[in-house]
Motif scaffolding. Structure first.
Motif, PDB file in Angstrom:
ATOM      1  N   HIS A  28       0.415  -9.573   1.677  1.00 31.29           N
ATOM      2  CA  HIS A  28      -0.776  -9.088   0.972  1.00 31.29           C
ATOM      3  C   HIS A  28      -0.648  -7.632   0.759  1.00 31.29           C
ATOM      4  CE1 HIS A  28      -2.222  -7.769   4.937  1.00 31.29           C
ATOM      5  NE2 HIS A  28      -1.986  -9.276   5.526  1.00 31.29           N
ATOM      6  N   THR A  29      -1.830  -7.059   0.362  1.00 31.00           N
ATOM      7  CA  THR A  29      -2.268  -5.695   0.285  1.00 31.00           C
ATOM      8  C   THR A  29      -2.265  -5.033   1.823  1.00 31.00           C
ATOM      9  OG1 THR A  29      -4.550  -5.759  -0.004  1.00 31.00           O
ATOM     10  CG2 THR A  29      -3.184  -5.864  -1.944  1.00 31.00           C
ATOM     11  N   ARG A  36       6.795   0.049   5.374  1.00 26.35           N
ATOM     12  CA  ARG A  36       8.103  -0.274   4.983  1.00 26.35           C
ATOM     13  C   ARG A  36       8.001   0.290   3.605  1.00 26.35           C
ATOM     14  NH1 ARG A  36       5.862  -4.157   7.855  1.00 26.35           N
ATOM     15  NH2 ARG A  36       7.218  -4.910   9.634  1.00 26.35           N
ATOM     16  N   PHE A  37       7.173   0.225   2.809  1.00 25.66           N
ATOM     17  CA  PHE A  37       7.530   0.803   1.233  1.00 25.66           C
ATOM     18  C   PHE A  37       6.489   1.967   0.990  1.00 25.66           C
ATOM     19  CE2 PHE A  37       6.165  -0.263  -3.369  1.00 25.66           C
ATOM     20  CZ  PHE A  37       7.404   0.500  -3.864  1.00 25.66           C
ATOM     21  N   ALA A  38       6.587   2.983   2.064  1.00 30.05           N
ATOM     22  CA  ALA A  38       5.846   4.263   2.012  1.00 30.05           C
ATOM     23  C   ALA A  38       6.872   5.443   1.926  1.00 30.05           C
ATOM     24  CB  ALA A  38       5.031   4.372   3.135  1.00 30.05           C
ATOM     25  N   ILE A  42       4.819  10.112   3.246  1.00 34.37           N
ATOM     26  CA  ILE A  42       3.404   9.335   3.697  1.00 34.37           C
ATOM     27  C   ILE A  42       3.629   9.120   5.228  1.00 34.37           C
ATOM     28  CG2 ILE A  42       2.044   7.411   3.383  1.00 34.37           C
ATOM     29  CD1 ILE A  42       2.594   7.588   0.453  1.00 34.37           C
ATOM     30  N   THR A  43       4.716   8.742   5.515  1.00 39.84           N
ATOM     31  CA  THR A  43       5.054   8.413   7.021  1.00 39.84           C
ATOM     32  C   THR A  43       4.892   9.555   7.827  1.00 39.84           C
ATOM     33  OG1 THR A  43       6.620   6.684   6.255  1.00 39.84           O
ATOM     34  CG2 THR A  43       6.819   7.275   8.497  1.00 39.84           C
ATOM     35  N   GLU A  44       5.527  10.722   7.351  1.00 39.23           N
ATOM     36  CA  GLU A  44       5.173  11.944   8.087  1.00 39.23           C
ATOM     37  C   GLU A  44       4.118  12.327   8.182  1.00 39.23           C
ATOM     38  OE1 GLU A  44       6.570  16.422   7.015  1.00 39.23           O
ATOM     39  OE2 GLU A  44       7.993  14.848   6.137  1.00 39.23           O
ATOM     40  N   LEU A  45       3.010  12.110   7.078  1.00 50.17           N
ATOM     41  CA  LEU A  45       1.782  12.685   7.139  1.00 50.17           C
ATOM     42  C   LEU A  45       0.984  11.709   7.883  1.00 50.17           C
ATOM     43  CD1 LEU A  45       1.054  13.174   3.248  1.00 50.17           C
ATOM     44  CD2 LEU A  45       1.109  14.914   5.190  1.00 50.17           C
ATOM     45  N   ARG A  48       3.884   6.521  11.709  1.00 50.90           N
ATOM     46  CA  ARG A  48       4.048   4.796  11.709  1.00 50.90           C
ATOM     47  C   ARG A  48       2.787   4.175  12.224  1.00 50.90           C
ATOM     48  NH1 ARG A  48       8.866   3.872  10.131  1.00 50.90           N
ATOM     49  NH2 ARG A  48      10.451   5.381  10.146  1.00 50.90           N
ATOM     50  N   SER A  49       2.450   4.484  13.432  1.00 49.12           N
ATOM     51  CA  SER A  49       1.231   3.732  13.971  1.00 49.12           C
ATOM     52  C   SER A  49       0.066   3.746  13.018  1.00 49.12           C
ATOM     53  CB  SER A  49       1.116   4.162  15.494  1.00 49.12           C
ATOM     54  OG  SER A  49       0.827   5.426  15.302  1.00 49.12           O
ATOM     55  N   GLY A  50      -0.400   4.797  12.315  1.00 47.14           N
ATOM     56  CA  GLY A  50      -1.343   5.139  11.628  1.00 47.14           C
ATOM     57  C   GLY A  50      -1.061   3.983  10.280  1.00 47.14           C
ATOM     58  N   LEU A  51       0.232   3.894   9.841  1.00 50.90           N
ATOM     59  CA  LEU A  51       0.448   2.928   8.453  1.00 50.90           C
ATOM     60  C   LEU A  51       0.558   1.584   8.935  1.00 50.90           C
ATOM     61  CD1 LEU A  51       3.281   5.096   6.973  1.00 50.90           C
ATOM     62  CD2 LEU A  51       1.335   4.363   6.091  1.00 50.90           C
ATOM     63  N   ALA A  52       0.797   1.509  10.057  1.00 51.11           N
ATOM     64  CA  ALA A  52       0.631   0.124  10.679  1.00 51.11           C
ATOM     65  C   ALA A  52      -0.590  -0.484  11.043  1.00 51.11           C
ATOM     66  CB  ALA A  52       1.129  -0.280  11.869  1.00 51.11           C
ATOM     67  N   LEU A  53      -1.518   0.452  11.003  1.00 49.75           N
ATOM     68  CA  LEU A  53      -3.037   0.103  11.229  1.00 49.75           C
ATOM     69  C   LEU A  53      -3.993   0.322   9.691  1.00 49.75           C
ATOM     70  CD1 LEU A  53      -3.793   1.296  14.623  1.00 49.75           C
ATOM     71  CD2 LEU A  53      -3.101  -0.764  14.100  1.00 49.75           C
TER      72      LEU A  53
END
Ligand SMILES: Cc1ncc(COP(=O)(O)O)c(C=O)c1O
Length: 494
Positions: A28-29, A36-38, A42-45, A48-53
């Motif tokens: 889903h969105t 994974r598709f960032a 973006i991951t640097e900004l 990883r944990s921010g993106l997971a949440l």
């Protein structure tokens, strides 16, 4: 004070963290799929944990339209801590909260009483709600901009026809100034007119020591909108809207208005940041802010000891009776040094690597927090000391002519309203030369920064006087803020 619900909880944060732990993969969105598709940047900004949440509203989280889970619980915790009947979390700043408040309180075609020192988001709120403004006169001082409206001038506005459906005040001001609110709230309540407070700069007031401005909700406001991202530690864009315990506006009406305006995909990272900020402030807010106020006093005393510099302190000034100031907003008047505020701003930025919140011709405004960097505070002092020691040679900002000063300071007469802000903003528009716009109906906001108070709003008639003020301010080097950045042209109703 004892709390009925467990302020140790942080429901939104806990929900996100628990979801991440389940290991469920989302077909889903959001499209970045937990990172994974960032793009690598973006991951640097965000990390990883921010993106997971970084999750949207969904079954596993909750939603902000009809919240029944962690958002509802977190908002109830916030309402309890901040003394409100209900609190709404916002992921698009106070701008969203102000538009919501106006839509909930002011019917289309109704009138809202308000002083002229409003933020552009209030004008946007008028356009969205369809209400028209009635401006309540208030004083402006060079040291600190707009003063608060008095009960007498507000009562006069509320007792003239057509009767306003709501009042909106900006408090505290950009300069940290806040007039006591209870007598003004009483004027509204006697007439059962809801009082909305744009408290974008005052989310932290709740945690300040006695003697500081009272939070609007505690002083009787019906609705108060706070940019938690400005003076508390939540993420940029996060804000909250409180409904007062005695409010004449039902929380359900606020939710309805909010649901017309807000996104279906609020950032749960922003909402979680409000949630954990609330918990932290419950645990330690008062001690942290008490210590910060002590630090601020020390800094202000040091600045005041520098020749030519003067910290704004309203205490004992009869013109400011009934006003208090935010002790963490340090307003330094630099006019005794021969420097303008703009020059000080540039000099400190380039030579001492410190940035202020705002500068005007006479002042520079700094926002302090409980966790300011000690080294940066020393650089700020060193920069101000350097300014105090060298009289300005004056190559930078043009000096203001006497009459330009008064045009800037004294709000020029409010232009007549030819049609509602909404009608003008949605009308067909033409672009015309500013100098030939007199008599036309303005279709945009025209302002100078600072103070950022609209000289023209959509629906107002462009007058020769306003054009003249714009010309003087342009000649003096003020920064226009309009569709044409040079202000040679202006958008008007066709
Ligand atoms: C007085 C005032 N009200 C409202 C706002 C809008 O706040 P936000 O940026 O959180 O949307 C601002 C922002 O600068 C402001 O200064």
């Amino acid at each position: 004070m004892t709390y009925k619900i467990d302020q140790e909880r942080a429901p939104i944060y806990e929900t996100l963290a628990n979801y991440a732990r389940t290991g469920i993969y989302g077909f889903h969105t959001p499209g970045h799929k937990g990172g994974r598709f960032a793009a690598a940047e973006i991951t640097e900004l965000v990390g990883r944990s921010g993106l997971a949440l970084d999750l949207p509203g969904m079954t596993a989280t909750d939603n902000t339209f009809h919240p029944t889970g962690c958002v509802r619980d977190a908002q109830e915790l916030a309402a309890e801590l901040f003394g409100a009947a209900a609190t709404f979390y916002l992921s698009a700043g106070s701008t969203l909260g102000i538009a919501t408040a106006l839509m909930a309180a002011a019917p289309q075609g109704g009138t809202v009483a308000l002083p002229r020192n409003i933020h552009r988001s209030v004008v946007a709120g008028l356009v969205l709600s369809g209400a028209s403004p009635r401006f309540v006169p208030h004083e402006v001082l060079p040291e600190c901009g707009a003063l608060g409206v008095t009960p007498v001038s507000l009562a006069a506005a509320l007792d003239s026809e057509p009767k306003p459906a709501a009042v909106l005040l900006t408090r505290p001001s950009y300069y940290g100034l806040a007039r006591d609110l209870e007598d003004v709230a009483a004027v509204c309540h006697e007439r059962r007119v809801p009082l909305i407070v744009d408290e974008a700069h005052g989310a932290h007031l709740h945690f300040l020591p006695p003697g500081s401005p009272q939070p609007a909700i505690a002083a009787g406001a019906d609705l108060a909108v706070q940019s938690c991202h400005k003076t508390l530690g939540s993420l940029v864009g996060s804000a909250q809207l409180h409904v007062g315990r005695e409010s004449v506006i039902e929380p359900g009406r606020v939710q309805e208005a909010l649901n017309f305006l807000q996104t279906t995909s609020p950032s749960f990272l922003l909402l979680a940041s409000l949630d954990v900020m609330r918990r932290w402030m419950w645990r330690e807010g008062r001690e942290l802010f008490a210590a910060a106020v002590e630090e601020a006093r020390r800094l202000e005393d040091e600045i005041d000891s520098l020749p030519g510099l003067k910290v704004f302190r309203p205490e004992g000034d009869p013109r400011l009776a009934g006003h208090r100031r935010d002790p963490l907003r340090v307003v330094v008047n630099v006019s005794g040094t021969g420097w303008s505020g703009y020059e000080v701003e540039r000099y400190l930025r380039t030579e001492f690597r410190v940035e202020d919140e705002m500068a005007d011709w006479f002042n520079v405004v700094y926002i302090l927090s409980p966790r300011d960097d000690a080294g940066a505070t020393q650089r700020l002092l060193a920069g101000l000391r350097a300014i105090s020691e060298q009289h300005n040679t004056g190559a930078g900002t043009p000096r203001l002519a006497e009459d330009a000063v008064s045009s800037y300071l004294l709000q020029p007469p409010v232009p007549p309203l030819a049609m509602s802000p909404r009608a003008a903003a949605l009308a067909n528009k033409a672009t015309v030369a500013l100098d030939s716009a007199a008599g036309r109906t303005c279709a945009e906001m025209v302002m100078f920064y600072p103070p950022g108070i609209p000289l023209l709003m959509p629906g107002e008639m462009v007058t020769r006087e306003t054009i003249e003020v714009c010309r003087k301010l342009l000649a003096a080097g003020a920064h226009p803020y309009a569709s044409d950045p040079t202000l040679e042209t202006v958008r008007v109703v066709e």
